[in-house]
Scaffold this motif. Sequence first.
Motif, mmCIF file in Angstrom:
data_model
loop_
_atom_site.group_PDB
_atom_site.id
_atom_site.type_symbol
_atom_site.label_atom_id
_atom_site.label_comp_id
_atom_site.label_asym_id
_atom_site.label_seq_id
_atom_site.Cartn_x
_atom_site.Cartn_y
_atom_site.Cartn_z
ATOM 1 N N SER A 120 0.830 -1.213 0.000
ATOM 2 C CA SER A 120 0.000 0.000 0.000
ATOM 3 C C SER A 120 0.860 1.257 0.000
ATOM 4 O O SER A 120 0.486 2.270 -0.593
ATOM 5 N N MET A 121 2.052 1.195 0.633
ATOM 6 C CA MET A 121 2.935 2.362 0.615
ATOM 7 C C MET A 121 3.465 2.626 -0.791
ATOM 8 O O MET A 121 3.488 3.766 -1.259
ATOM 9 N N VAL A 122 3.891 1.576 -1.480
ATOM 10 C CA VAL A 122 4.378 1.758 -2.845
ATOM 11 C C VAL A 122 3.241 2.216 -3.754
ATOM 12 O O VAL A 122 3.434 3.082 -4.621
ATOM 13 N N ALA A 123 2.041 1.671 -3.552
ATOM 14 C CA ALA A 123 0.893 2.128 -4.337
ATOM 15 C C ALA A 123 0.650 3.611 -4.107
ATOM 16 O O ALA A 123 0.351 4.361 -5.054
ATOM 17 N N TYR A 124 0.779 4.056 -2.855
ATOM 18 C CA TYR A 124 0.615 5.475 -2.547
ATOM 19 C C TYR A 124 1.648 6.326 -3.277
ATOM 20 O O TYR A 124 1.325 7.360 -3.872
ATOM 21 N N VAL A 125 2.913 5.892 -3.238
ATOM 22 C CA VAL A 125 3.963 6.658 -3.906
ATOM 23 C C VAL A 125 3.702 6.745 -5.404
ATOM 24 O O VAL A 125 3.817 7.819 -6.016
ATOM 25 N N LEU A 126 3.323 5.628 -6.018
ATOM 26 C CA LEU A 126 3.016 5.656 -7.453
ATOM 27 C C LEU A 126 1.862 6.617 -7.741
ATOM 28 O O LEU A 126 1.914 7.392 -8.702
ATOM 29 N N GLU A 127 0.829 6.551 -6.915
ATOM 30 C CA GLU A 127 -0.319 7.441 -7.128
ATOM 31 C C GLU A 127 0.094 8.897 -6.979
ATOM 32 O O GLU A 127 -0.327 9.758 -7.757
ATOM 33 N N LYS A 128 0.922 9.188 -5.994
ATOM 34 C CA LYS A 128 1.384 10.563 -5.784
ATOM 35 C C LYS A 128 2.184 11.060 -6.986
ATOM 36 O O LYS A 128 2.117 12.241 -7.342
ATOM 37 N N GLU A 165 3.848 13.361 -16.438
ATOM 38 C CA GLU A 165 4.420 14.696 -16.352
ATOM 39 C C GLU A 165 3.955 15.437 -15.103
ATOM 40 O O GLU A 165 4.662 16.300 -14.566
ATOM 41 N N THR A 166 2.758 15.098 -14.601
ATOM 42 C CA THR A 166 2.156 15.824 -13.489
ATOM 43 C C THR A 166 1.995 14.917 -12.282
ATOM 44 O O THR A 166 1.472 13.805 -12.400
ATOM 45 N N MET A 167 2.420 15.394 -11.106
ATOM 46 C CA MET A 167 2.239 14.657 -9.868
ATOM 47 C C MET A 167 0.836 14.899 -9.307
ATOM 48 O O MET A 167 0.187 15.894 -9.628
ATOM 49 N N ASN A 168 0.408 14.004 -8.457
ATOM 50 C CA ASN A 168 -0.896 14.098 -7.791
ATOM 51 C C ASN A 168 -0.660 14.475 -6.330
ATOM 52 O O ASN A 168 -0.863 13.682 -5.414
ATOM 53 N N LEU A 169 -0.237 15.706 -6.112
ATOM 54 C CA LEU A 169 0.171 16.147 -4.778
ATOM 55 C C LEU A 169 -1.012 16.327 -3.830
ATOM 56 O O LEU A 169 -0.814 16.417 -2.613
ATOM 57 N N GLY A 170 -2.212 16.347 -4.363
ATOM 58 C CA GLY A 170 -3.384 16.571 -3.531
ATOM 59 C C GLY A 170 -3.691 15.462 -2.553
ATOM 60 O O GLY A 170 -4.472 15.659 -1.619
ATOM 61 N N ILE A 171 -3.067 14.284 -2.721
ATOM 62 C CA ILE A 171 -3.341 13.176 -1.800
ATOM 63 C C ILE A 171 -2.450 13.224 -0.560
ATOM 64 O O ILE A 171 -2.638 12.447 0.375
#
Length: 304
Positions: A120-128, A165-171
């Motif tokens: 779940s941590m790696v999934a979070y990093v990928l999503e971010k 190209e764009t990160m998902n910093l909102g999480i």
Amino acid sequence: MKQIVAALVLVFTSTGVRAQIGVISPIEANKLIENPDPAKRPLVIDTRGGYKDYFRGHLPTAHHLNFDTLRGTDHGVPVQYLPDDLTRALLVRAGVNKNRMHLIYATGEELPNDEILSASMVAYVLEKYGVRNIQIVDGGLPEWKKQKLPVTQEYFGNPSGTLPETMNLGIALNIDDVLSRKGKKGVVLVDARPKNEYLGEDEIWLRKGHIPGAISFHWARLMEKDNTHKFKPFEQTKAALEAAGLTADKEILVYCGTSREGSLLRFYLKHVAKYPNVRLYEGSWKEYVSLKQYPAERTENKAQ
């Protein structure tokens, strides 16, 4: 199992079928891995911290990415997420690709095994970092073996990846975000650690207790008892989540000890329960305890 598989939402695009972030059964994951067209196969990432476990056996085509290589000490605080440039380099080296599906797994056994938190941590990093096509293999390697699916000792190195190209910093949340939002109407701050750590009855932490106002909801309550990598269907956890005040209409701020437990709780609320507004305080308790200007609390808070 039907409820878990339902978490795999398929979106039809001009290029075919594309999966969003969720949970996938081992049977369905194996079908994807065995696709006769290599270009359509997913990237498989083994997130276990023990490299010898990877050597002993892993999913076919699995690339080993030790979850803890994504963290390190920063300003004296251990296991903080690495700077963006270093993280990007590690993800590219692991083959993470904005145009591919990513199957993520670790080991699942009875507590105290907590390797689902690696996944779940790696999934979070990928999503971010902007990846939108991520599936955690439900039940991890033990469920895979239980289904008599193939295991290999062959190494598999992914070619260099290409990140969005764009990160998902909102999480993500930092300490200022947490302090400015907690206590506001419709906002719930939740501690995903075991109850004894939440109450300060432990030998681990520099300071004891939790962030004032936080409620307690241990991540393991969302997982099957005989396999901590196997998600309970939302129908089985809905009542407990609601009793804790964790409902879809709330803005939910999640933290834990180092962010791994919090990543699991956030993943479940966001991608299994489909709650719209769930974010993770990355610094979590390890950072908060070092900021001694902020108080700690040891009394239990109940849902409002």
